[in-house]
Design a protein around this motif. Structure first.
Motif, PDB file in Angstrom:
ATOM      1  N   ASN A   1      42.229  43.639  44.212  1.00 16.78           N
ATOM      2  CA  ASN A   1      40.963  42.916  44.339  1.00 16.78           C
ATOM      3  C   ASN A   1      41.179  41.448  44.000  1.00 16.78           C
ATOM      4  O   ASN A   1      42.208  41.066  43.447  1.00 16.78           O
ATOM      5  CB  ASN A   1      39.882  43.542  43.447  1.00 16.78           C
ATOM      6  CG  ASN A   1      40.279  43.569  41.996  1.00 16.78           C
ATOM      7  OD1 ASN A   1      40.386  42.530  41.337  1.00 16.78           O
ATOM      8  ND2 ASN A   1      40.515  44.774  41.471  1.00 16.78           N
TER       9      ASN A   1
ATOM     10  N   SER B   1      38.629  37.748  42.980  1.00 15.85           N
ATOM     11  CA  SER B   1      37.299  37.257  42.606  1.00 15.85           C
ATOM     12  C   SER B   1      37.143  35.819  43.057  1.00 15.85           C
ATOM     13  O   SER B   1      38.131  35.103  43.265  1.00 15.85           O
ATOM     14  CB  SER B   1      37.091  37.363  41.094  1.00 15.85           C
ATOM     15  OG  SER B   1      37.190  38.696  40.666  1.00 15.85           O
TER      16      SER B   1
ATOM     17  N   ARG C   1      31.321  34.583  38.839  1.00 16.37           N
ATOM     18  CA  ARG C   1      32.406  35.225  39.577  1.00 16.37           C
ATOM     19  C   ARG C   1      31.901  36.452  40.329  1.00 16.37           C
ATOM     20  O   ARG C   1      31.173  37.278  39.774  1.00 16.37           O
ATOM     21  CB  ARG C   1      33.532  35.639  38.623  1.00 16.37           C
ATOM     22  CG  ARG C   1      34.273  34.478  37.991  1.00 16.37           C
ATOM     23  CD  ARG C   1      35.541  34.965  37.316  1.00 16.37           C
ATOM     24  NE  ARG C   1      36.169  33.914  36.530  1.00 16.37           N
ATOM     25  CZ  ARG C   1      37.352  34.027  35.931  1.00 16.37           C
ATOM     26  NH1 ARG C   1      38.023  35.175  36.034  1.00 16.37           N
ATOM     27  NH2 ARG C   1      37.853  33.035  35.226  1.00 16.37           N
ATOM     28  N   LYS C   2      32.304  36.546  41.592  1.00 13.25           N
ATOM     29  CA  LYS C   2      31.991  37.730  42.391  1.00 13.25           C
ATOM     30  C   LYS C   2      33.298  38.361  42.843  1.00 13.25           C
ATOM     31  O   LYS C   2      34.171  37.690  43.391  1.00 13.25           O
ATOM     32  CB  LYS C   2      31.126  37.356  43.596  1.00 13.25           C
ATOM     33  CG  LYS C   2      29.715  36.970  43.219  1.00 13.25           C
ATOM     34  CD  LYS C   2      28.776  37.055  44.413  1.00 13.25           C
ATOM     35  CE  LYS C   2      27.328  36.844  44.000  1.00 13.25           C
ATOM     36  NZ  LYS C   2      26.389  37.014  45.127  1.00 13.25           N
ATOM     37  N   LYS C   3      33.414  39.663  42.601  1.00 17.99           N
ATOM     38  CA  LYS C   3      34.644  40.380  42.908  1.00 17.99           C
ATOM     39  C   LYS C   3      34.587  40.970  44.315  1.00 17.99           C
ATOM     40  O   LYS C   3      33.559  41.509  44.736  1.00 17.99           O
ATOM     41  CB  LYS C   3      34.888  41.485  41.888  1.00 17.99           C
ATOM     42  CG  LYS C   3      36.194  42.252  42.066  1.00 17.99           C
ATOM     43  CD  LYS C   3      36.445  43.206  40.918  1.00 17.99           C
ATOM     44  CE  LYS C   3      36.843  42.450  39.669  1.00 17.99           C
ATOM     45  NZ  LYS C   3      37.300  43.378  38.587  1.00 17.99           N
TER      46      LYS C   3
END
Length: 277
Positions: free
Chosen positions: A89, A91, A100-102
């Motif tokens: 993944n 971010s 922060r968006k993963k």
């Protein structure tokens, strides 16, 4: 944490910056960049290609040997980044202090940043990450070969703040298209044309589903793209000049115009030169 910076520039600048930062070996063949990294910084491969002035493609298949923070310079005509995660993944945040968006496996992240703060990507150390990114350049979209598509993308993926991000489930049709992109068997001009058409079809799918929602069928778009690609595959073993040999001497412009009308394809300057070389 290792901090990397990417300045404004084309794909050549991006790969040279990554080469210097990660101490990798960079090769260039047929417009295809391949950065192999075997160092204390990371192990893996980063590859990419620019197919026209509007579309580039970059693929990461790598393990960083520590947490990495990759800061990308933003500007008024920053590209739209369509990110497809397959393993591990990553971010994203707008600025170091932003939320922060993963983006997880089988998810898509669409990012556009036209503000005065950088976009930042974060990678976890010692974890294999594999993702693809289509970079759609918005600069001079109105005079591009497929201006309708690129102008619509520019309009839809936009926000008043200058910070646009969407994270959601990956479209299975797009995942199939990316696999097809990475396994195109043809060579030379036909290979690049097929790859360009595949990426354009992915962008058409994204535009369609974000404009009309998932309920609207994307079958007509996929069907048209597949038809054009099958036609390209059919002629891939034919010498292009032989197509027109029966007509006697023809001008360069006439040949290209006939080819475009028959197969509904557009060629940039470099393709034109190769076709008549």
């Amino acid at each position: 944490m290792k901090k990397l910076y990417l300045n404004t520039g084309g794909i050549n600048t991006i790969f040279n910056d990554l080469k210097d930062s990660l101490n990798g070996t960079l090769t260039l063949e047929n417009n295809q960049y391949n950065l192999t990294v075997k160092s204390k910084n990371a192990n893996g491969v980063i590859s990419g290609i620019t197919l026209n002035k509007q579309i580039s493609y970059i693929q990461f298949d790598i393990v960083f040997n520590e947490d990495v923070e990759l800061s990308m310079e933003s500007f008024a005509n920053s590209p739209i980044l369509f990110t497809y995660c397959f393993q591990g993944n990553l971010s994203h945040s707008f600025g170091i202090n932003g939320e922060r968006k993963k983006i997880k496996p089988n998810q898509t992240g669409i990012i556009r940043n036209t503000s005065n703060i950088n976009s930042v990507l974060y990678f976890e150390g010692y974890k294999h990450v594999r993702f693809s990114m289509i970079c759609n350049n918005t600069y001079k979209a109105e005079i591009s070969e497929n201006s309708t598509l690129f102008l619509d993308l520019k309009k839809v993926f936009n926000s008043n703040s200058g910070n646009y991000i969407y994270v959601g489930q990956q479209n299975l049709k797009i995942a199939e298209k990316i696999k097809e992109f990475n396994t195109v068997p043809q060579k030379g001009i036909v290979k690049n044309l097929l790859k360009n058409r595949i990426l354009e079809s992915i962008l058409e799918i994204e535009l369609n589903q974000h404009t009309y929602g998932y309920a609207k069928s994307i079958k007509p778009i996929v069907s048209l793209a597949n038809k054009q690609m099958e036609e390209l595959k059919r002629i891939s073993t034919i010498n292009v000049l032989e197509i027109f040999s029966g007509a006697g001497p023809v001008s360069r412009n006439y040949m290209l115009r006939m080819f475009k009308e028959k197969y509904h394809l557009a060629f940039n300057k470099s393709y034109n030169q190769k076709l008549v070389s």
